[in-house]
Design an enzyme around this catalytic site. Structure first.
Site, PDB file in Angstrom:
ATOM      1  N   GLU A 242      -9.908 -10.822  -7.210  1.00  0.00           N
ATOM      2  CA  GLU A 242      -8.987  -9.684  -7.066  1.00  0.00           C
ATOM      3  C   GLU A 242      -7.841  -9.761  -8.077  1.00  0.00           C
ATOM      4  O   GLU A 242      -7.472  -8.748  -8.678  1.00  0.00           O
ATOM      5  CB  GLU A 242      -8.460  -9.637  -5.627  1.00  0.00           C
ATOM      6  CG  GLU A 242      -9.556  -9.279  -4.634  1.00  0.00           C
ATOM      7  CD  GLU A 242      -9.126  -9.336  -3.169  1.00  0.00           C
ATOM      8  OE1 GLU A 242      -9.965  -9.059  -2.303  1.00  0.00           O
ATOM      9  OE2 GLU A 242      -7.948  -9.658  -2.897  1.00  0.00           O
TER      10      GLU A 242
ATOM     11  N   TYR B  16     -12.696  -2.104  -3.374  1.00  0.00           N
ATOM     12  CA  TYR B  16     -13.192  -2.080  -1.990  1.00  0.00           C
ATOM     13  C   TYR B  16     -14.720  -1.954  -1.902  1.00  0.00           C
ATOM     14  O   TYR B  16     -15.239  -1.549  -0.857  1.00  0.00           O
ATOM     15  CB  TYR B  16     -12.512  -0.954  -1.211  1.00  0.00           C
ATOM     16  CG  TYR B  16     -11.092  -1.301  -0.797  1.00  0.00           C
ATOM     17  CD1 TYR B  16     -10.831  -2.372   0.057  1.00  0.00           C
ATOM     18  CD2 TYR B  16     -10.010  -0.552  -1.242  1.00  0.00           C
ATOM     19  CE1 TYR B  16      -9.545  -2.689   0.451  1.00  0.00           C
ATOM     20  CE2 TYR B  16      -8.710  -0.862  -0.848  1.00  0.00           C
ATOM     21  CZ  TYR B  16      -8.494  -1.935   0.003  1.00  0.00           C
ATOM     22  OH  TYR B  16      -7.220  -2.255   0.396  1.00  0.00           O
TER      23      TYR B  16
ATOM     24  N   THR C 275      -5.064  -6.968  11.011  1.00  0.00           N
ATOM     25  CA  THR C 275      -5.362  -5.706  10.308  1.00  0.00           C
ATOM     26  C   THR C 275      -4.858  -4.508  11.097  1.00  0.00           C
ATOM     27  O   THR C 275      -4.280  -3.579  10.536  1.00  0.00           O
ATOM     28  CB  THR C 275      -6.889  -5.578  10.085  1.00  0.00           C
ATOM     29  OG1 THR C 275      -7.340  -6.737   9.384  1.00  0.00           O
ATOM     30  CG2 THR C 275      -7.242  -4.331   9.297  1.00  0.00           C
TER      31      THR C 275
ATOM     32  N   ARG D  79       2.805  -6.290   9.226  1.00  0.00           N
ATOM     33  CA  ARG D  79       2.121  -5.151   9.856  1.00  0.00           C
ATOM     34  C   ARG D  79       2.755  -4.764  11.190  1.00  0.00           C
ATOM     35  O   ARG D  79       2.825  -3.582  11.530  1.00  0.00           O
ATOM     36  CB  ARG D  79       0.632  -5.450   9.980  1.00  0.00           C
ATOM     37  CG  ARG D  79      -0.050  -5.345   8.607  1.00  0.00           C
ATOM     38  CD  ARG D  79      -1.423  -5.925   8.639  1.00  0.00           C
ATOM     39  NE  ARG D  79      -2.179  -5.656   7.415  1.00  0.00           N
ATOM     40  CZ  ARG D  79      -3.226  -6.360   7.038  1.00  0.00           C
ATOM     41  NH1 ARG D  79      -3.650  -7.359   7.786  1.00  0.00           N
ATOM     42  NH2 ARG D  79      -3.862  -6.070   5.918  1.00  0.00           N
TER      43      ARG D  79
ATOM     44  N   ARG E 108      -1.983 -14.350   5.006  1.00  0.00           N
ATOM     45  CA  ARG E 108      -2.670 -13.643   6.094  1.00  0.00           C
ATOM     46  C   ARG E 108      -1.868 -13.756   7.396  1.00  0.00           C
ATOM     47  O   ARG E 108      -1.802 -12.807   8.177  1.00  0.00           O
ATOM     48  CB  ARG E 108      -4.109 -14.146   6.245  1.00  0.00           C
ATOM     49  CG  ARG E 108      -4.953 -13.731   5.028  1.00  0.00           C
ATOM     50  CD  ARG E 108      -6.406 -14.088   5.158  1.00  0.00           C
ATOM     51  NE  ARG E 108      -7.107 -13.214   6.103  1.00  0.00           N
ATOM     52  CZ  ARG E 108      -7.495 -11.972   5.830  1.00  0.00           C
ATOM     53  NH1 ARG E 108      -7.240 -11.420   4.650  1.00  0.00           N
ATOM     54  NH2 ARG E 108      -8.146 -11.263   6.721  1.00  0.00           N
TER      55      ARG E 108
ATOM     56  N   PHE F  76     -15.328   4.265   6.911  1.00  0.00           N
ATOM     57  CA  PHE F  76     -13.972   4.590   6.469  1.00  0.00           C
ATOM     58  C   PHE F  76     -13.770   4.433   4.957  1.00  0.00           C
ATOM     59  O   PHE F  76     -12.651   4.597   4.469  1.00  0.00           O
ATOM     60  CB  PHE F  76     -12.935   3.756   7.233  1.00  0.00           C
ATOM     61  CG  PHE F  76     -13.131   2.260   7.143  1.00  0.00           C
ATOM     62  CD1 PHE F  76     -12.705   1.554   6.024  1.00  0.00           C
ATOM     63  CD2 PHE F  76     -13.727   1.559   8.188  1.00  0.00           C
ATOM     64  CE1 PHE F  76     -12.867   0.171   5.932  1.00  0.00           C
ATOM     65  CE2 PHE F  76     -13.903   0.172   8.103  1.00  0.00           C
ATOM     66  CZ  PHE F  76     -13.474  -0.514   6.972  1.00  0.00           C
TER      67      PHE F  76
ATOM     68  N   ASN G 132      -1.970   0.332   6.730  1.00  0.00           N
ATOM     69  CA  ASN G 132      -1.423  -0.902   7.295  1.00  0.00           C
ATOM     70  C   ASN G 132      -0.562  -1.702   6.316  1.00  0.00           C
ATOM     71  O   ASN G 132      -0.445  -2.918   6.411  1.00  0.00           O
ATOM     72  CB  ASN G 132      -2.541  -1.753   7.910  1.00  0.00           C
ATOM     73  CG  ASN G 132      -3.550  -2.216   6.886  1.00  0.00           C
ATOM     74  OD1 ASN G 132      -3.468  -1.848   5.724  1.00  0.00           O
ATOM     75  ND2 ASN G 132      -4.494  -3.042   7.310  1.00  0.00           N
TER      76      ASN G 132
ATOM     77  N   LYS H  10       0.812  -1.223   0.000  1.00  0.00           N
ATOM     78  CA  LYS H  10       0.000   0.000   0.000  1.00  0.00           C
ATOM     79  C   LYS H  10       0.849   1.280   0.000  1.00  0.00           C
ATOM     80  O   LYS H  10       2.061   1.241   0.246  1.00  0.00           O
ATOM     81  CB  LYS H  10      -0.918  -0.025   1.230  1.00  0.00           C
ATOM     82  CG  LYS H  10      -1.948  -1.161   1.199  1.00  0.00           C
ATOM     83  CD  LYS H  10      -2.925  -1.036   2.355  1.00  0.00           C
ATOM     84  CE  LYS H  10      -3.937  -2.159   2.353  1.00  0.00           C
ATOM     85  NZ  LYS H  10      -4.960  -1.977   3.415  1.00  0.00           N
TER      86      LYS H  10
HETATM   87  P1  CMP Z   1      -7.554  -4.384   3.627  1.00  0.00           P
HETATM   88  O1  CMP Z   1      -7.125  -5.796   3.880  1.00  0.00           O
HETATM   89  O2  CMP Z   1      -6.923  -3.690   2.494  1.00  0.00           O
HETATM   90  O3  CMP Z   1      -9.140  -4.373   3.436  1.00  0.00           O
HETATM   91  C1  CMP Z   1      -9.962  -3.355   3.939  1.00  0.00           C
HETATM   92  C2  CMP Z   1      -9.201  -2.259   4.546  1.00  0.00           C
HETATM   93  O4  CMP Z   1      -9.939  -1.320   5.274  1.00  0.00           O
HETATM   94  C3  CMP Z   1      -8.264  -2.832   5.587  1.00  0.00           C
HETATM   95  O5  CMP Z   1      -7.236  -3.540   4.937  1.00  0.00           O
HETATM   96  C4  CMP Z   1      -7.859  -1.605   6.367  1.00  0.00           C
HETATM   97  O6  CMP Z   1      -6.696  -0.988   5.853  1.00  0.00           O
HETATM   98  C5  CMP Z   1      -9.046  -0.690   6.142  1.00  0.00           C
HETATM   99  N1  CMP Z   1      -9.696  -0.443   7.421  1.00  0.00           N
HETATM  100  C6  CMP Z   1     -10.248  -1.367   8.234  1.00  0.00           C
HETATM  101  N2  CMP Z   1     -10.740  -0.755   9.332  1.00  0.00           N
HETATM  102  C7  CMP Z   1     -10.474   0.562   9.187  1.00  0.00           C
HETATM  103  C8  CMP Z   1     -10.728   1.701   9.993  1.00  0.00           C
HETATM  104  N3  CMP Z   1     -11.360   1.598  11.161  1.00  0.00           N
HETATM  105  N4  CMP Z   1     -10.318   2.906   9.536  1.00  0.00           N
HETATM  106  C9  CMP Z   1      -9.684   3.002   8.332  1.00  0.00           C
HETATM  107  N5  CMP Z   1      -9.431   1.955   7.539  1.00  0.00           N
HETATM  108  C10 CMP Z   1      -9.813   0.758   7.962  1.00  0.00           C
END
Ligand code: CMP
Length: 139
Positions: A127, A50, A92, A103, A86, A58, A113, A10
């Site tokens: 994807e 997304y 996350t 992470r 994962r 968010f 992240n 990212k």
């Molecule tokens: P990703 O695996 O790319 O898939 C969804 C993304 O949403 C996740 O990683 C996070 O980076 C993002 N995400 C999840 N929760 C939040 C949050 N509370 N605020 C901002 N971004 C979020």
């Protein structure tokens, strides 16, 4: 079983020149990078990617972040690649990520992240197809 999963390095990671360090963790974990491209994600691409989060508070912030700087999209191959990646990424929220995970090592916050990985084999196929054709993937 040998699987393929989809990964994104990212904007927070590409900005800090961490592509090589993230790839080292991926490769050290036994996953093979069988396709890789550095792109600037368009707003349309990020919104589609997304879409499942469209109703989340968010979502706007997420789309803005993912289009804010280059990303590296990748296909990873290996034994149980979806679950393995994962594990390698960690939780996350970096505050909850285990030691040695990408992470834990590099992520800045739950939003910024450093990496994305598919959450299922079915989503991995969907994807991967958004960014790569079969000819791009050299296993
Ligand atoms: P990703 O695996 O790319 O898939 C969804 C993304 O949403 C996740 O990683 C996070 O980076 C993002 N995400 C999840 N929760 C939040 C949050 N509370 N605020 C901002 N971004 C979020």
């Amino acid at each position: 079983m040998t699987e393929r999963t989809f990964s994104i390095i990212k904007p927070d990671a590409t900005r800090r020149n961490l592509t090589g360090k993230v790839n080292a963790v991926i490769e050290d974990a036994g996953l093979r990078i069988v396709a890789q491209r550095r792109i600037r994600m368009s707003e349309a691409q990020a919104k589609t990617f997304y879409e499942v989060h469209a109703e989340r508070p968010f979502y706007g912030e997420l789309v803005e972040f993912m289009t804010s700087a280059p990303v590296v999209v990748q296909v990873l191959e290996g034994e149980n690649a979806v679950a393995r990646y994962r594990e390698v990424m960690g939780a996350t929220n970096p505050a909850q990520a285990a030691d040695g995970t990408i992470r834990k090592l590099y992520a800045e916050s739950v939003g910024e992240n450093s990496v994305h990985g598919s959450d299922s084999l079915e989503n991995a196929r969907i994807e991967i197809a958004q960014f790569f054709t079969d000819a791009d993937i050299v296993g």
